[in-house]
Design a protein around this motif. Structure first.
Motif, PDB file in Angstrom:
ATOM      1  N   GLU A 118       0.825  -1.180   0.187  1.00  0.00           N
ATOM      2  CA  GLU A 118       0.111  -0.114   0.029  1.00  0.00           C
ATOM      3  C   GLU A 118       0.679   1.270  -0.032  1.00  0.00           C
ATOM      4  O   GLU A 118       0.317   2.421  -0.504  1.00  0.00           O
ATOM      5  CB  GLU A 118      -1.134   0.109   1.202  1.00  0.00           C
ATOM      6  N   GLU A 119       2.044   1.163   0.674  1.00  0.00           N
ATOM      7  CA  GLU A 119       2.839   2.426   0.708  1.00  0.00           C
ATOM      8  C   GLU A 119       2.223   3.790   1.304  1.00  0.00           C
ATOM      9  O   GLU A 119       2.189   4.585   0.503  1.00  0.00           O
ATOM     10  CB  GLU A 119       3.601   2.930  -0.752  1.00  0.00           C
ATOM     11  N   GLY A 120       1.638   3.612   2.438  1.00  0.00           N
ATOM     12  CA  GLY A 120       0.934   4.908   2.963  1.00  0.00           C
ATOM     13  C   GLY A 120      -0.276   5.019   2.282  1.00  0.00           C
ATOM     14  O   GLY A 120      -0.409   6.317   2.531  1.00  0.00           O
ATOM     15  N   GLY A 121      -1.157   4.335   1.635  1.00  0.00           N
ATOM     16  CA  GLY A 121      -2.107   4.711   1.103  1.00  0.00           C
ATOM     17  C   GLY A 121      -2.129   5.028  -0.512  1.00  0.00           C
ATOM     18  O   GLY A 121      -3.121   5.079  -1.196  1.00  0.00           O
ATOM     19  N   LYS A 122      -1.117   4.979  -1.038  1.00  0.00           N
ATOM     20  CA  LYS A 122      -0.666   5.385  -2.309  1.00  0.00           C
ATOM     21  C   LYS A 122      -1.332   4.256  -3.415  1.00  0.00           C
ATOM     22  O   LYS A 122      -1.659   4.454  -4.120  1.00  0.00           O
ATOM     23  CB  LYS A 122       0.846   5.704  -2.757  1.00  0.00           C
ATOM     24  N   TRP A 123      -1.336   3.044  -2.888  1.00  0.00           N
ATOM     25  CA  TRP A 123      -1.761   1.819  -3.705  1.00  0.00           C
ATOM     26  C   TRP A 123      -2.993   1.124  -2.676  1.00  0.00           C
ATOM     27  O   TRP A 123      -2.679   0.157  -1.925  1.00  0.00           O
ATOM     28  CB  TRP A 123      -0.739   0.861  -4.031  1.00  0.00           C
ATOM     29  N   PRO A 124      -4.059   1.767  -2.677  1.00  0.00           N
ATOM     30  CA  PRO A 124      -5.005   1.226  -1.647  1.00  0.00           C
ATOM     31  C   PRO A 124      -5.602  -0.267  -1.995  1.00  0.00           C
ATOM     32  O   PRO A 124      -6.162  -0.912  -1.190  1.00  0.00           O
ATOM     33  CB  PRO A 124      -5.996   2.416  -1.937  1.00  0.00           C
ATOM     34  N   TYR A 125      -5.119  -0.561  -3.080  1.00  0.00           N
ATOM     35  CA  TYR A 125      -5.884  -1.973  -3.549  1.00  0.00           C
ATOM     36  C   TYR A 125      -4.823  -2.912  -3.931  1.00  0.00           C
ATOM     37  O   TYR A 125      -4.687  -3.888  -4.657  1.00  0.00           O
ATOM     38  CB  TYR A 125      -6.938  -1.971  -4.756  1.00  0.00           C
ATOM     39  N   ALA A 126      -3.708  -2.704  -2.921  1.00  0.00           N
ATOM     40  CA  ALA A 126      -2.447  -3.396  -3.496  1.00  0.00           C
ATOM     41  C   ALA A 126      -2.398  -4.864  -3.409  1.00  0.00           C
ATOM     42  O   ALA A 126      -1.795  -5.735  -3.812  1.00  0.00           O
ATOM     43  CB  ALA A 126      -1.327  -2.973  -2.239  1.00  0.00           C
ATOM     44  N   GLY A 127      -3.421  -5.179  -2.344  1.00  0.00           N
ATOM     45  CA  GLY A 127      -3.917  -6.805  -2.181  1.00  0.00           C
ATOM     46  C   GLY A 127      -4.164  -7.671  -3.360  1.00  0.00           C
ATOM     47  O   GLY A 127      -3.892  -8.695  -3.478  1.00  0.00           O
ATOM     48  N   THR A 128      -4.573  -6.716  -4.274  1.00  0.00           N
ATOM     49  CA  THR A 128      -5.042  -7.336  -5.577  1.00  0.00           C
ATOM     50  C   THR A 128      -3.655  -8.109  -6.332  1.00  0.00           C
ATOM     51  O   THR A 128      -3.981  -9.233  -7.157  1.00  0.00           O
ATOM     52  CB  THR A 128      -5.484  -6.530  -6.704  1.00  0.00           C
ATOM     53  N   ALA A 129      -2.688  -7.516  -6.097  1.00  0.00           N
ATOM     54  CA  ALA A 129      -1.277  -8.144  -6.830  1.00  0.00           C
ATOM     55  C   ALA A 129      -1.189  -9.664  -6.222  1.00  0.00           C
ATOM     56  O   ALA A 129      -1.004 -10.616  -7.120  1.00  0.00           O
ATOM     57  CB  ALA A 129      -0.085  -7.356  -6.347  1.00  0.00           C
ATOM     58  N   GLY A 130      -1.104  -9.617  -5.007  1.00  0.00           N
ATOM     59  CA  GLY A 130      -0.930 -11.128  -4.635  1.00  0.00           C
ATOM     60  C   GLY A 130      -2.127 -11.900  -5.076  1.00  0.00           C
ATOM     61  O   GLY A 130      -1.950 -13.336  -5.354  1.00  0.00           O
ATOM     62  N   ALA A 131      -3.438 -11.615  -5.013  1.00  0.00           N
ATOM     63  CA  ALA A 131      -4.477 -12.417  -5.198  1.00  0.00           C
ATOM     64  C   ALA A 131      -4.488 -12.921  -6.863  1.00  0.00           C
ATOM     65  O   ALA A 131      -4.723 -13.934  -7.166  1.00  0.00           O
ATOM     66  CB  ALA A 131      -5.798 -11.739  -5.196  1.00  0.00           C
TER      67      ALA A 131
END
Length: 252
Positions: free
Chosen positions: A184-197
């Motif tokens: 997420e990098e402090g909210g810059k990438w709020p949907y970062a979990g999608t990468a792992g999914a």
């Protein structure tokens, strides 16, 4: 006497949805754009869809728009972020972006086009699939899956922005895509979990910035993060410009 509005409505259905810039040398590229409604929380992200259309028009592409003729998962009041009634139809809502001229996705034939583009927005995860509810265990709309697999079989480019890359992650095992960063990098990438999914689906995620694209040359899949990043509008627009350039470069 007919009002100006009534005259407009009378003739509006005759307007073409083929966005052609007649002065461009790239005019021969025929591109299908698949929409998922109108509005970031329950359909196509309007700025992303518009950016795709602007860059396609500037490049001289011949564009036709499609959407599935189905009910939305739900309809969101965008002023509150809350569900509202009644529900709406994906094709009818997408027609707002297409200025009235749009075709049911079931009618899309890959043999008629050189490339297909899927703008993002939660509609991709709610209407083109049920990713929003089921995540890695989701299913993709049958017509969407058919389109993706037919373009892939015919070795024609498939472009997807924002959250839409999850569609190819489910349909094309081993495909390489980007939705930005995995943290997420402090909210810059709020949907970062999608990468792992996406990785759990058997696809490969490649980290990219909002103004960058990833091109899977083997699968002919082009992706860009767009609003997966908490970015400025011009950055999203510029990234989509590079994205469209990459899609058209691989098109006939």
């Amino acid at each position: 006497m007919q009002s100006v509005l009534s005259k407009f409505l009378r003739f509006a259905p005759n307007y073409t949805n083929r966005l052609v810039h007649t002065g461009s040398a790239a005019m021969s590229a025929k591109v299908a754009v698949v929409l998922s409604g109108c509005g970031v929380y329950d359909g196509s992200e309007v700025h992303e869809a518009s950016a795709c259309l602007v860059h396609l028009s500037r490049a001289g592409a011949d564009v036709t728009m499609f959407a599935p003729d189905i009910d939305q998962m739900h309809t969101i009041d965008h002023t509150k972020g809350e569900e509202m009634k009644p529900n709406r139809n994906v094709l009818c809502e997408s027609a707002r972006i297409a200025r009235g001229n749009i075709t049911a996705l079931s009618q899309l034939k890959s043999s008629d086009f050189d490339a297909v583009v899927f703008p993002g927005g939660f509609g991709a995860a709610k209407n083109l699939s049920n990713w929003a509810a089921e995540n890695v265990n989701c299913t993709v709309n049958a017509d969407v899956e058919k389109v993706i697999k037919s373009f892939h079989t015919e070795s024609k480019p498939i472009g997807l922005t924002c959250i839409a890359p999850v569609l190819v992650a489910k349909c094309l095992p081993g495909v390489e895509v980007t939705v930005g960063h995995a943290a997420e990098e402090g909210g810059k990438w709020p949907y970062a979990g999608t990468a792992g999914a996406i990785e759990q689906c058997g696809a490969k995620h490649v980290p990219k910035e909002v103004t960058e694209v990833h091109v899977d040359l083997k699968s002919k899949v082009v992706t860009t993060p767009a609003y997966m990043c908490n970015a400025e509008l011009h950055e999203v627009f510029d990234g989509i410009g590079k994205f469209i350039t990459a899609v058209l470069k691989m098109a006939k």
